[in-house]
Write a protein that holds these residues in place. Structure first.
Motif, PDB file in Angstrom:
ATOM      1  N   ALA A   1       0.847  -1.188   0.000  1.00 12.76           N
ATOM      2  CA  ALA A   1       0.000   0.000   0.000  1.00 12.76           C
ATOM      3  C   ALA A   1       0.877   1.230   0.000  1.00 12.76           C
ATOM      4  N   ALA A   2       0.246   2.389  -0.153  1.00 12.28           N
ATOM      5  CA  ALA A   2       0.993   3.641  -0.105  1.00 12.28           C
ATOM      6  C   ALA A   2       0.277   4.602   0.834  1.00 12.28           C
ATOM      7  N   LEU A   3       1.037   5.209   1.709  1.00 12.23           N
ATOM      8  CA  LEU A   3       0.479   6.181   2.647  1.00 12.23           C
ATOM      9  C   LEU A   3       0.908   7.575   2.209  1.00 12.23           C
ATOM     10  N   THR A   4      -0.041   8.479   2.070  1.00  9.45           N
ATOM     11  CA  THR A   4       0.325   9.866   1.762  1.00  9.45           C
ATOM     12  C   THR A   4      -0.270  10.762   2.840  1.00  9.45           C
ATOM     13  N   ALA A   5       0.527  11.741   3.250  1.00 10.16           N
ATOM     14  CA  ALA A   5       0.095  12.609   4.343  1.00 10.16           C
ATOM     15  C   ALA A   5       0.334  14.056   3.968  1.00 10.16           C
ATOM     16  N   GLU A   6      -0.470  14.930   4.547  1.00  6.66           N
ATOM     17  CA  GLU A   6      -0.287  16.373   4.353  1.00  6.66           C
ATOM     18  C   GLU A   6      -0.400  17.083   5.686  1.00  6.66           C
ATOM     19  N   GLY A   7       0.139  18.290   5.713  1.00  8.04           N
ATOM     20  CA  GLY A   7       0.054  19.085   6.939  1.00  8.04           C
ATOM     21  C   GLY A   7       0.909  18.531   8.062  1.00  8.04           C
ATOM     22  N   LEU A   8       1.979  17.814   7.687  1.00  5.16           N
ATOM     23  CA  LEU A   8       2.842  17.216   8.720  1.00  5.16           C
ATOM     24  C   LEU A   8       3.774  18.279   9.306  1.00  5.16           C
ATOM     25  N   PRO A   9       3.821  18.392  10.631  1.00  5.21           N
ATOM     26  CA  PRO A   9       4.796  19.303  11.231  1.00  5.21           C
ATOM     27  C   PRO A   9       6.191  18.676  11.229  1.00  5.21           C
ATOM     28  N   ASP A  10       7.185  19.514  11.391  1.00  5.08           N
ATOM     29  CA  ASP A  10       8.563  19.068  11.547  1.00  5.08           C
ATOM     30  C   ASP A  10       8.651  18.161  12.781  1.00  5.08           C
ATOM     31  N   PRO A  11       9.104  16.922  12.616  1.00  2.10           N
ATOM     32  CA  PRO A  11       9.131  16.025  13.788  1.00  2.10           C
ATOM     33  C   PRO A  11      10.251  16.351  14.770  1.00  2.10           C
ATOM     34  N   GLY A  12      11.049  17.357  14.505  1.00  6.51           N
ATOM     35  CA  GLY A  12      12.098  17.747  15.451  1.00  6.51           C
ATOM     36  C   GLY A  12      13.464  17.365  14.931  1.00  6.51           C
ATOM     37  N   PRO A  13      14.506  17.928  15.544  1.00  8.99           N
ATOM     38  CA  PRO A  13      15.869  17.699  15.053  1.00  8.99           C
ATOM     39  C   PRO A  13      16.239  16.222  15.079  1.00  8.99           C
ATOM     40  N   GLY A  14      16.770  15.756  13.977  1.00  6.43           N
ATOM     41  CA  GLY A  14      17.241  14.375  13.919  1.00  6.43           C
ATOM     42  C   GLY A  14      16.124  13.350  13.944  1.00  6.43           C
ATOM     43  N   ARG A  15      14.893  13.782  13.691  1.00  6.63           N
ATOM     44  CA  ARG A  15      13.781  12.843  13.791  1.00  6.63           C
ATOM     45  C   ARG A  15      13.022  12.728  12.471  1.00  6.63           C
ATOM     46  N   VAL A  16      12.391  11.592  12.292  1.00  7.22           N
ATOM     47  CA  VAL A  16      11.640  11.327  11.067  1.00  7.22           C
ATOM     48  C   VAL A  16      10.321  10.666  11.447  1.00  7.22           C
ATOM     49  N   TYR A  17       9.454  10.532  10.480  1.00  4.53           N
ATOM     50  CA  TYR A  17       8.249   9.733  10.682  1.00  4.53           C
ATOM     51  C   TYR A  17       8.563   8.291  10.310  1.00  4.53           C
ATOM     52  N   GLN A  18       7.919   7.364  11.001  1.00  2.00           N
ATOM     53  CA  GLN A  18       8.103   5.958  10.653  1.00  2.00           C
ATOM     54  C   GLN A  18       6.754   5.255  10.647  1.00  2.00           C
ATOM     55  N   ALA A  19       6.561   4.408   9.638  1.00  4.96           N
ATOM     56  CA  ALA A  19       5.337   3.609   9.561  1.00  4.96           C
ATOM     57  C   ALA A  19       5.552   2.266  10.246  1.00  4.96           C
ATOM     58  N   TRP A  20       4.465   1.650  10.705  1.00  7.67           N
ATOM     59  CA  TRP A  20       4.515   0.353  11.374  1.00  7.67           C
ATOM     60  C   TRP A  20       3.319  -0.461  10.913  1.00  7.67           C
ATOM     61  N   ILE A  21       3.480  -1.774  10.928  1.00  5.73           N
ATOM     62  CA  ILE A  21       2.360  -2.649  10.580  1.00  5.73           C
ATOM     63  C   ILE A  21       1.966  -3.444  11.810  1.00  5.73           C
ATOM     64  N   ALA A  22       0.696  -3.345  12.181  1.00  3.02           N
ATOM     65  CA  ALA A  22       0.213  -4.058  13.367  1.00  3.02           C
ATOM     66  C   ALA A  22      -0.569  -5.295  12.945  1.00  3.02           C
ATOM     67  N   ARG A  23      -0.156  -6.417  13.543  1.00  8.20           N
ATOM     68  CA  ARG A  23      -0.899  -7.681  13.369  1.00  8.20           C
ATOM     69  C   ARG A  23      -1.136  -8.237  14.754  1.00  8.20           C
ATOM     70  N   GLY A  24      -2.388  -8.252  15.188  1.00  4.49           N
ATOM     71  CA  GLY A  24      -2.642  -8.646  16.575  1.00  4.49           C
ATOM     72  C   GLY A  24      -1.867  -7.715  17.484  1.00  4.49           C
ATOM     73  N   ASP A  25      -1.079  -8.293  18.414  1.00  3.31           N
ATOM     74  CA  ASP A  25      -0.307  -7.391  19.259  1.00  3.31           C
ATOM     75  C   ASP A  25       1.158  -7.323  18.825  1.00  3.31           C
ATOM     76  N   LYS A  26       1.407  -7.755  17.584  1.00  3.61           N
ATOM     77  CA  LYS A  26       2.768  -7.668  17.055  1.00  3.61           C
ATOM     78  C   LYS A  26       2.875  -6.441  16.149  1.00  3.61           C
ATOM     79  N   ILE A  27       3.893  -5.630  16.398  1.00  6.54           N
ATOM     80  CA  ILE A  27       4.101  -4.418  15.603  1.00  6.54           C
ATOM     81  C   ILE A  27       5.415  -4.567  14.862  1.00  6.54           C
ATOM     82  N   SER A  28       5.389  -4.539  13.529  1.00  4.59           N
ATOM     83  CA  SER A  28       6.674  -4.632  12.839  1.00  4.59           C
ATOM     84  C   SER A  28       7.011  -3.317  12.135  1.00  4.59           C
ATOM     85  N   PRO A  29       8.314  -3.000  12.120  1.00  7.97           N
ATOM     86  CA  PRO A  29       8.736  -1.724  11.552  1.00  7.97           C
ATOM     87  C   PRO A  29       8.555  -1.684  10.039  1.00  7.97           C
ATOM     88  N   ALA A  30       8.132  -0.543   9.525  1.00  8.91           N
ATOM     89  CA  ALA A  30       8.041  -0.284   8.092  1.00  8.91           C
ATOM     90  C   ALA A  30       8.916   0.943   7.824  1.00  8.91           C
TER      91      ALA A  30
END
Ligand SMILES: [Zn+2]
Lengths: 229, 194
Positions: free
Chosen positions: A152-181
């Motif tokens: 899939a593809a996620l598109t976002a708008e109106g995102l604020p600066d996440p702060g110095p040295g920081r980025v946004y990260q996506a995750w996939i949740a399956r049940g109570d397992k969260i895997s990094p995207a």
């Protein structure tokens, strides 16, 4: 030896090390450093001074309960792969939502907008629920092809600066397992997008958090966005 | 055994932490938790928020432990960098704005830490040394650096607050750090600033 356009950045090294550049300026300076040995050297010259600053403060003893509280969580997680937990007994500080982030109690997210589903049979567009308190101007949607086995593809708008040295990260949740995207950044206009190539069939949700550049293996905060699949 | 791991250098302890060893992590906290809490307190100006930030930072360190890279600096610098980022986040979320002005004006609570070990005494000595280095800076350079690093303000916010051009603010940051760097020789504990 200086890189192209050096004059524009000549005084940026100090502000860069102190975290005082705006996000776009920092990105521009980092790009400039790649081609400017002068600026790179200056940053390395000044870095020990910036690194010493946190050591200048009056040394205090934290309360013993802080150690106990941290070690409770760490021991509970053990050396097994870190996984979300449903509860944490000793948490009683005011940062509770942020701290609970790593536990990711799914469904406990409050203050979120309403999700909706649109699109044809082959492509679904799902609107993300956004935490208005932390991302007051953001909106996002996830486009899923078919069952999501092609990702899939996620598109976002109106995102604020996440702060110095920081980025946004996506995750996939399956049940109570969260895997990094993958991680993603917002451009000057606050738009960002990320492709999720992983097979999403059977996944419950796509989440977004703010992490340090490079991404995390487990979420460091409560999601700022959530797309229920 | 406890007596064994306590003799290890930070970087060796960190290897055990990276392998998921909670006892090694506890030792890491014992070595750097105080400095972490002190930094957070200096930035946000109240104990409860400083505890929150320290806890958040250490849990994030535990969970992202495999991302520590020795080549890029000492464990202590890495830990304090994470605490700094968390505190900046808290400041920018506006959680502590009532207290920050007070702190920036120099009204600070004092909590004398108990001198328990030689290491702690050495850390306090180091802190005094770095403060002395900061104090040798012209007032306007020191203030600009403190507003940025401890206050979490951007150069343009500082320019507005101090009513001076952005170029001047950036120049003071660079000159101040340069001067501090020269003063620091011999002050900082050996091997701790990579
Ligand atoms: Zn340059």
């Amino acid at each position: 030896m200086t890189g192209p356009d050096h004059a524009r950045f000549a005084d940026d090294a100090g502000a860069y090390l102190l975290g005082a550049l705006a996000d776009d300026e920092r990105a521009a300076f980092e790009l400039h450093m790649e081609s400017c040995p002068d600026c790179r050297n200056q940053v390395e010259q000044l870095r020990p001074a910036a690194d010493a600053l946190p050591r200048s403060v009056e040394q205090m003893n934290p309360p013993d309960r802080l150690r106990a509280s941290i070690m409770d969580v760490v021991r509970a997680e053990g050396d097994a792969a870190p996984r979300p937990r449903r509860e944490r007994p000793r948490l009683r500080f005011s940062l509770r939502p942020a701290l609970a982030g790593a536990m990711l109690v799914l469904g406990l997210l409050v203050g979120f907008g309403v999700a909706q589903l649109t699109g044809g049979e082959d492509e679904r567009t799902i609107t993300a629920k956004v935490d208005d308190a932390r991302l007051p101007t953001a909106s996002a949607e996830l486009r899923v092809e078919g069952d999501g086995d092609d990702g899939a593809a996620l598109t976002a708008e109106g995102l604020p600066d996440p702060g110095p040295g920081r980025v946004y990260q996506a995750w996939i949740a399956r049940g109570d397992k969260i895997s990094p995207a993958p991680t993603f950044v917002a451009d000057r206009d606050g738009s960002g997008s990320v492709a999720l190539p992983e097979d999403l069939s059977g996944a419950d949700a796509v989440l977004v958090t703010r992490e340090r550049r490079g991404g995390a293996r487990v979420p460091g905060e409560m999601p700022v966005m959530r797309v229920d699949l | 055994m406890a007596s064994d791991i306590r003799n290890l250098a930070d970087e060796e302890v960190m290897q055990l932490v990276q392998g998921g060893n909670p006892r090694a992590f506890e030792l890491l906290y014992d070595r750097h938790g105080g400095a972490a809490f002190s930094l957070a307190y200096r930035m946000v100006g109240n104990r409860v928020t400083a505890e929150d930030i320290t806890q958040e930072a250490f849990l994030s360190i535990w969970r992202s432990r495999t991302r520590y890279d020795q080549a890029r600096g000492s464990v202590r610098t890495w830990v304090l960098g994470i605490v700094h980022n968390r505190a900046i986040d808290a400041l920018r979320r506006g959680m502590v704005h009532d207290r920050r002005r007070e702190t920036l004006d120099g009204v600070e609570e004092r909590h004398e830490a108990r001198e328990r070990t030689d290491v702690e005494a050495a850390r306090r000595e180091e802190a005094r040394g770095v403060r002395d280095a900061l104090d040798t800076l012209p007032e306007e350079q020191r203030r600009t650096i403190e507003l940025a690093y401890f206050g979490g303000f951007s150069h343009s916010q500082i320019a507005e607050m101090l009513e001076m051009p952005i170029g001047t603010v950036k120049g003071r940051m660079r000159l101040g750090l340069e001067k501090m760097r020269k003063q620091l020789t011999g002050v900082v504990l050996p091997g701790e600033l990579a």
